[in-house]
Design a protein around this motif. Structure first.
Motif, short mmCIF file in Angstrom:
data_model
loop_
_atom_site.label_atom_id
_atom_site.label_comp_id
_atom_site.label_asym_id
_atom_site.label_seq_id
_atom_site.Cartn_x
_atom_site.Cartn_y
_atom_site.Cartn_z
N THR A 233 0.81 -1.23 0.00
CA THR A 233 0.00 0.00 0.00
C THR A 233 0.84 1.27 0.00
OG1 THR A 233 -1.92 -1.08 0.98
CG2 THR A 233 -1.75 1.30 1.27
N GLN A 238 -0.78 7.65 -3.47
CA GLN A 238 -2.08 7.97 -2.87
C GLN A 238 -2.86 8.87 -3.83
OE1 GLN A 238 -1.52 8.98 1.54
NE2 GLN A 238 0.53 9.25 0.71
N THR A 240 -6.08 10.32 -2.90
CA THR A 240 -6.99 11.26 -2.23
C THR A 240 -6.34 12.64 -2.24
OG1 THR A 240 -6.02 10.77 -0.07
CG2 THR A 240 -7.99 9.50 -0.72
N GLY A 243 -3.78 12.86 0.52
CA GLY A 243 -2.67 11.97 0.19
C GLY A 243 -1.75 12.54 -0.87
N GLU A 247 2.18 13.43 -0.92
CA GLU A 247 3.08 12.87 -1.93
C GLU A 247 3.91 13.96 -2.60
OE1 GLU A 247 3.64 9.78 -2.72
OE2 GLU A 247 1.93 8.58 -2.07
N TYR A 468 -7.43 4.63 -3.82
CA TYR A 468 -6.34 4.40 -4.78
C TYR A 468 -6.90 4.13 -6.17
CZ TYR A 468 -2.81 4.09 -1.06
OH TYR A 468 -1.96 4.38 0.00
N THR A 538 -0.50 5.82 5.93
CA THR A 538 -0.64 6.83 4.87
C THR A 538 -1.96 7.58 5.05
OG1 THR A 538 -1.80 5.39 3.31
CG2 THR A 538 0.61 5.32 3.29
N ALA A 540 -4.07 8.13 2.71
CA ALA A 540 -5.10 7.41 1.96
C ALA A 540 -5.70 6.29 2.81
CB ALA A 540 -4.52 6.85 0.66
N GLU A 541 -4.87 5.63 3.62
CA GLU A 541 -5.38 4.59 4.52
C GLU A 541 -6.28 5.22 5.59
OE1 GLU A 541 -2.05 1.10 4.79
OE2 GLU A 541 -1.39 3.11 5.36
N ASN A 567 4.58 8.11 3.60
CA ASN A 567 4.26 7.72 2.23
C ASN A 567 5.43 6.84 1.78
OD1 ASN A 567 6.39 9.44 1.13
ND2 ASN A 567 5.00 11.17 1.42
#
Length: 585
Positions: A233, A238, A240, A243, A247, A468, A538, A540-541, A567
């Motif tokens: 993952t 990411q 979102t 996210g 990044e 994702y 992350t 996104a998680e 990340n």
């Protein structure tokens, strides 16, 4: 913070109270010397104004060499590292050699003193000249539902070095959390470090000398996840909004550093812009897939514009008063919307580049098992993200074929120098860059954990895979399975393929405080699940875990705790030894 199922701000209040108690315990003029790595976490619990109000006349970062200080008392807040002890010893020796008014030295370790640091002070001959204590900075609230220990190197520490220090901090913070919010009756987890933390918690509770205060439990379930259980993952980009900010720009301590003109501040230099739920616009955008951001921005801009136009319709004093009452809120939203539109434009420009698109397509190919990405990775040897792609190729294919493994090892060493050998060795030790051996288990995981969704509704998602754009984080699939006993039991065979044990423990709830459980069983209150990631999580998680609230029909609330926010690049950078660096952000 008002939107949390429990009041997490109490951790900040407790840390601030403890720090002020330490400072107030020192009488006279005070100089505060802070380990630079701790400056941001400490600033999140106590600002400069509060410190000055409690007698701090000056604040500086800990640096080696001679120290000048007019103040009588020097208070050090430092992490337990031998290098810091050498700096402190230099200061003590220099100031004592100068003679004059006697100085008092106070060394407070954040969050735990160690024998090796005390011995370093003894060896330097200054141990008897310093007063030693601990400042237990535990979970720091970053939002209504998110807390972090901010242990940046926790993944390396736990899974590469097998150093249990971070695990002790996790267990201690969970014990503190239970002392505030009551005993957590159900504990589930996946991973060797998660198992160790659960064992520490259970042992700490058994060894408590005092009788536990009977508190109605506010948290029903605890789920502990090892980052090492799912390293696929974080290697993926990411998608979102929050996210992608991380990044591309990097989120540090709940804020992003951006050029002034982007965030409506002085141009020509960077400024920190906070990212949390206090910004209503960001709070609504943060968990959205970036591809559906435009419709939200357009709708919000239209809503604000329509409200401004209403000023011509107000006739009576009451109508004017109501309009003005809401006006400041809309003006604040208008300002924040413009800021986030500017950030989104920068992200959008980057996402349109050939490199970004090719990297994303390569990740999708690897995850879906369509074909190898070796040719594209070879092109990226001199580019950013090359390590992430190599690791992702290795993880999704049970390693690299011997020819490819030797080729990339040789290319990396030739490109970045032989000193990079140690970093490659670190990746091998963790199973992130290995030679292919045995059967590939990833296709089984992909199928059984439903990590790939071919058709995903990004605007009105029905599954966590939207974060994702069609890939569901395995880590959050584990969390999802833990919410229901039948799913947890049926997932055992699949989860055995991932590193570390799967486990479940029950803690006895003190008698006489069963009312909350009864209320929840009758639907009067939502169940609350605490999810703790060891080694980092992350953004996104986090978005995916928040979405589980929707999938549970709004009947379950989630609190997210972590040792750090990560990340793919930041995580891999903790494995890069100082003697060698590679093209990661």
């Amino acid at each position: 913070m008002t939107g949390s199922p429990v009041v997490l701000s109490i951790f900040k209040e407790h840390a601030k109270s403890q720090l002020m108690e330490i400072i107030d315990g020192v009488v006279g003029s005070k100089l505060l010397i802070i380990d630079a790595k701790l400056s941001s976490p400490i600033s999140m619990v106590a600002d400069a104004k509060s410190l000055k109000e409690h007698g701090i006349e000056r604040m500086v970062y800990l640096e080696p060499g001679r120290m000048s200080a007019e103040q009588n008392n020097l208070i050090y807040l430092v992490s337990p590292r031998v290098a810091n002890m050498h700096c402190i010893a230099e200061h003590v020796q220099w100031l004592k050699s100068k003679g004059g008014k006697q100085k008092n030295f106070y060394v407070y370790f954040v969050s735990r003193k160690t024998m090796i640091c005390e011995r370093a002070l003894e060896t330097a001959g200054v141990y008897s000249s310093v007063n030693i204590g601990e400042f237990q900075l535990d979970l720091i609230p970053f939002d209504d539902d998110v807390v972090s220990l901010e242990l940046e190197g926790s993944y390396r520490e736990c899974f590469l070095e097998h150093n249990p220090t971070s695990l002790y901090y996790v267990a201690r913070s969970l014990m503190k959390l239970q002392s505030i919010f009551g005993v957590i009756g159900n504990i589930k987890g996946k991973g060797s470090s998660a198992r160790l933390v659960a064992d520490m918690m259970l042992r700490m509770r058994r060894e408590l000398d005092i009788e536990e205060e009977a508190k109605v439990p506010e948290i029903d379930n605890l789920v502990i996840i090892d980052r090492h259980t799912d390293m696929i993952t974080p290697m993926c980009t990411q998608l979102t909004y929050e996210g992608l900010i991380d990044e591309m720009f990097g989120i540090k301590f709940g804020a992003v550093s951006l050029e002034g003109s982007i965030i409506r501040k002085e141009a020509g230099k960077n400024h920190l812009h906070p990212l949390n739920s206090a910004d209503a616009i960001f709070n609504e955008m943060r968990n959205l897939n970036f591809n559906v951001l435009r419709p939200y921005i357009d709708a919000k801009a239209k809503e604000i514009d329509q409200y401004y136009k209403k000023r011509h319709e107000q006739q009576t004093l009451g109508q004017i008063r109501d309009y003005v009452k809401k006006l400041s809120t809309y003006q604040e939203e208008h300002k924040n919307l413009n800021i986030h539109m500017s950030i989104a434009q920068l992200i959008s420009a980057e996402m349109k580049t050939a490199t970004f698109r090719a990297t994303l397509e390569t990740q999708e190919d690897l995850l879906s098992g369509q074909h190898s990405a070796l040719e594209y990775i070879e092109e990226c040897i001199n580019k950013q993200d090359v390590l992430r792609l190599i690791v992702l190729q290795s993880l999704t294919n049970n390693g690299l074929k011997p020819k490819a493994f030797n080729f990339f090892r040789k290319e990396i060493l030739q490109t970045y120098g032989n000193e990079y050998f140690i970093t490659l060795s670190n990746l091998e030790s963790l199973g992130l860059f290995v030679c292919q051996e045995g059967k590939n288990i990833y296709p089984v995981l992909r199928k059984n954990l439903r990590t790939i969704t071919k058709e995903v509704n990004l605007r009105e998602p029905e599954d966590i895979s939207y974060v994702y754009s069609g890939m569901a984080p395995m880590s959050v699939r584990i969390v999802e399975a833990s919410l229901h006993s039948q799913k947890w039991e049926s997932s055992k065979e699949t989860l055995q393929l991932l590193p570390g044990p799967q486990f479940e423990e029950k803690q006895e709830i003190p008698e006489g405080i069963k009312q909350l459980s009864e209320d929840r069983s009758q639907g009067r209150r939502n169940k609350v699940t605490l999810v703790f990631f060891i080694g980092g999580i992350t953004y996104a998680e986090i978005a995916a875990i928040r979405f589980l609230h929707t999938l549970e029909n709004g009947t379950r609330d989630f609190i997210i705790a972590t040792t750090a926010f990560v990340n793919g690049n930041s995580l891999l950078n903790t494995l890069v030894d100082p003697i060698g660096t590679i093209a990661t952000k």
